[in-house]
Design an enzyme around this catalytic site. Structure first.
Site, PDB file in Angstrom:
ATOM      1  CG  HIS A 194      -2.088   0.931   1.111  1.00 44.55           C
ATOM      2  ND1 HIS A 194      -1.944   2.302   1.085  1.00 44.55           N
ATOM      3  CD2 HIS A 194      -3.430   0.684   1.001  1.00 44.55           C
ATOM      4  CE1 HIS A 194      -3.144   2.866   0.981  1.00 44.55           C
ATOM      5  NE2 HIS A 194      -4.059   1.902   0.923  1.00 44.55           N
ATOM      6  CG  ASP A 195       0.541   4.054  -3.222  1.00 45.09           C
ATOM      7  OD1 ASP A 195      -0.495   3.789  -2.573  1.00 45.09           O
ATOM      8  OD2 ASP A 195       0.515   4.679  -4.308  1.00 45.09           O
ATOM      9  CB  THR A 211     -10.504   7.250   2.631  1.00 41.95           C
ATOM     10  OG1 THR A 211     -10.279   5.952   2.045  1.00 41.95           O
ATOM     11  CG2 THR A 211     -10.914   8.217   1.529  1.00 41.95           C
ATOM     12  CB  SER A 212      -5.960   6.009   0.152  1.00 43.13           C
ATOM     13  OG  SER A 212      -5.481   5.084   1.099  1.00 43.13           O
ATOM     14  CG  HIS A 267      -9.281  18.488 -53.141  1.00 41.97           C
ATOM     15  ND1 HIS A 267     -10.184  17.787 -52.387  1.00 41.97           N
ATOM     16  CD2 HIS A 267      -9.924  19.614 -53.560  1.00 41.97           C
ATOM     17  CE1 HIS A 267     -11.343  18.436 -52.356  1.00 41.97           C
ATOM     18  NE2 HIS A 267     -11.206  19.558 -53.050  1.00 41.97           N
ATOM     19  CD  GLN A 272     -12.336   4.513  -1.932  1.00 43.17           C
ATOM     20  OE1 GLN A 272     -11.490   4.029  -2.673  1.00 43.17           O
ATOM     21  NE2 GLN A 272     -13.003   3.807  -1.033  1.00 43.17           N
ATOM     22  CB  SER A 315      19.800   9.868 -44.208  1.00 46.62           C
ATOM     23  OG  SER A 315      19.922   8.524 -44.647  1.00 46.62           O
ATOM     24  CB  SER A 350      -5.224   2.704  -9.169  1.00 52.06           C
ATOM     25  OG  SER A 350      -4.088   3.153  -8.463  1.00 52.06           O
ATOM     26  NE  ARG A 388      -0.005   3.474  -9.106  1.00 51.81           N
ATOM     27  CZ  ARG A 388       0.357   3.802  -7.864  1.00 51.81           C
ATOM     28  NH1 ARG A 388       1.406   4.580  -7.700  1.00 51.81           N
ATOM     29  NH2 ARG A 388      -0.319   3.365  -6.826  1.00 51.81           N
TER      30      ARG A 388
END
Length: 486
Positions: free
Chosen positions: A79-80, A104-105, A152, A235, A285, A330, A334
């Site tokens: 759990h980070d 909460t996180s 065109h 959440q 090149s 999640s 990241r």
């Protein structure tokens, strides 16, 4: 921590700036987490829930981020955020026990992510404004220069170099407005606990003096973060916000893609009207020493395709955020948030570099105008012939025949003979003199109000970027949150 003996994202060193990488760095993220914990504790201290000494202890150690130690703990507990809590708590002998109280996180992570989005947008907007300011100068410089227009991918009617540049300016001006709108609309999650109901904070405040509510506590914390919260959340904050941000970035990427692609077309021979800057020692090149490839423009188009694909991932995150929250967004967040900003910033930086060194080949423009311009002016000749009494259908067919013969001559390497052949045709001379025919087929002034409109657009750009922000050298470290006075 990493070197080139293992995989490292090109966005870690090849694309994007050090400033943008700092915004999305692990250290900056954890500093934001700690800043949020301090702000939460300060608000709680103001309501009598924790002591000033505990808050002072947290504030004193807020910058002592130890990523290596946090990752060691995370490897054990999986759990980070809780790993960072333990590192921070271990550094704070007095205040460590009240870190993350009631939270909460995602109360921490989501608000920190919005702060990072805000910083990243500020940096990107500063770079875009700088690009637009220089583009306005180039538009005005070339507002009157007549060049061949192409529809065109075929010669059409003439335009001006400045008016063509103004098309890119308009696209980018729209992007600027959208990015500013998105920036102004950024909202945080607030502090509402596991399902957004504020139940934990309500419980925490049951015995607090003055009967404060969870909304009171939240307002105090968000004021310290200088961030407004969504009115309701689960959440997490609504993942639609990420989608809106990435859509705006993809829109900017699309505008820069077109600019770069058009440059690649104009740099190709035999057009050869524009080219991106090419360094004295630059190699085009490995096999063909003569090559001067549009490497920067090709990089812009390559990275823009990546940015264009990322909003779909954000769309899935928003659409699949089931009930009060799932965790299947999640891992990809990241990646997609920092990658979108780093890649888009690289697009702006490269496009700005191209613009600053853009080579406009006046001789090639004049050559193409001489070759194809008279065809466009035949429309003007047709109008004047009809005004002089000629049959419109008969003159249309006559001009078509002369034009087809002229095309054949051009394909054999000759100069365009259409002006002289029409000026010598007896059916044409029955209505207009030869000198008048030649004058009508000179397209040098056949650009309508393009120069005026180009200048007006340059003025609109200048008005939009007036008082533009400077490009920060690092994420803005806002002053420490003030102690609560009440």
């Amino acid at each position: 921590m990493f070197d080139h003996g293992t995989y490292v994202s090109p966005l870690s060193w090849r694309y994007g700036s050090a400033e943008m990488r700092s915004v999305w760095s692990e250290v900056h993220k954890r500093r934001l987490w700690r800043r949020i914990w301090v702000a939460l504790a300060e608000a709680q201290a103001g309501l009598g829930l924790v002591t000033p000494a505990q808050v002072a202890d947290l504030r004193a150690h807020a910058d002592e981020v130890d990523v290596e130690r946090a990752l060691q703990i995370e490897a054990e507990i999986k759990h980070d955020l809780m790993a960072e809590v333990r590192v921070f708590a271990g550094q704070c002998p007095i205040g460590g026990g009240i870190i993350h109280l009631g939270a909460t996180s995602m109360d921490v992570k989501d608000n920190a992510d919005v702060l990072r989005l805000r910083d990243a947008l500020d940096l990107l907007l500063a770079r875009l404004c700088a690009l637009l300011a220089d583009l306005a100068d180039r538009i005005e410089e070339r507002a009157e220069q007549v060049c061949m227009g192409y529809t065109h991918l075929q010669p059409a009617e003439p335009t001006t170099v400045g008016y063509r540049l103004a098309q890119y300016g308009l696209d980018l001006l729209i992007d600027l407005e959208e990015l500013r709108r998105v920036r102004a609309g950024l909202r945080g999650k607030g502090f509402r606990g596991a399902t957004g109901t504020s139940a934990s904070y309500t419980q925490l405040l049951t015995s607090a003096p003055g009967c404060p509510t969870a909304a009171d506590l939240e307002a105090r914390v968000m004021a310290r973060l200088e961030l407004e919260a969504f009115p309701v959340t689960t959440q997490t904050y609504p993942r639609k916000q990420d989608w809106l941000v990435l859509n705006a970035l993809a829109g900017l990427a699309g505008s820069l893609y077109k600019f770069a692609f058009d440059l690649r077309v104009l740099q190709a021979q035999p057009l050869g009207e524009w080219s991106e800057p090419f360094g004295r020692q630059q190699v085009g090149s490995s096999a063909m020493p003569f090559k001067r490839n549009p490497e920067n423009a090709e990089t812009v188009d390559s990275l823009a395709r990546l940015v264009a694909a990322l909003p779909r991932v954000a769309w899935d995150n928003a659409a699949h955020s089931l009930l009060e929250r799932t965790l299947d967004d999640s891992a990809n967040r990241r990646l997609i948030l920092p990658e979108a900003f780093l890649a888009t910033e690289e697009l702006v930086r490269r496009a700005h570099s191209i613009l600053r060194g853009l080579v406009i080949h006046d001789e090639a423009i004049a050559r193409n105008l001489d070759t194809y311009g008279p065809f466009a002016a035949t429309e003007r000749l047709l109008m004047e012939l009809v005004k002089a009494g000629a049959d419109r259908q008969a003159m249309h067919e006559l001009i078509r025949q002369h034009s087809m013969a002229a095309w054949a001559a051009i394909e054999q390497g000759a100069s365009n003979p259409v002006a002289e052949s029409l000026a010598a045709d007896p059916e044409v001379l029955a209505f207009l003199p030869a000198d008048r025919v030649r004058a009508l087929l000179d397209v040098g002034a056949y650009v309508g109000d393009a120069p005026q409109r180009a200048r007006e657009l340059a003025g609109m750009i200048r008005a939009a970027v007036r008082n533009r922000p400077t490009i920060p050298s690092s994420p803005p470290d806002r002053p420490p949150a003030r102690a609560d006075s009440g």
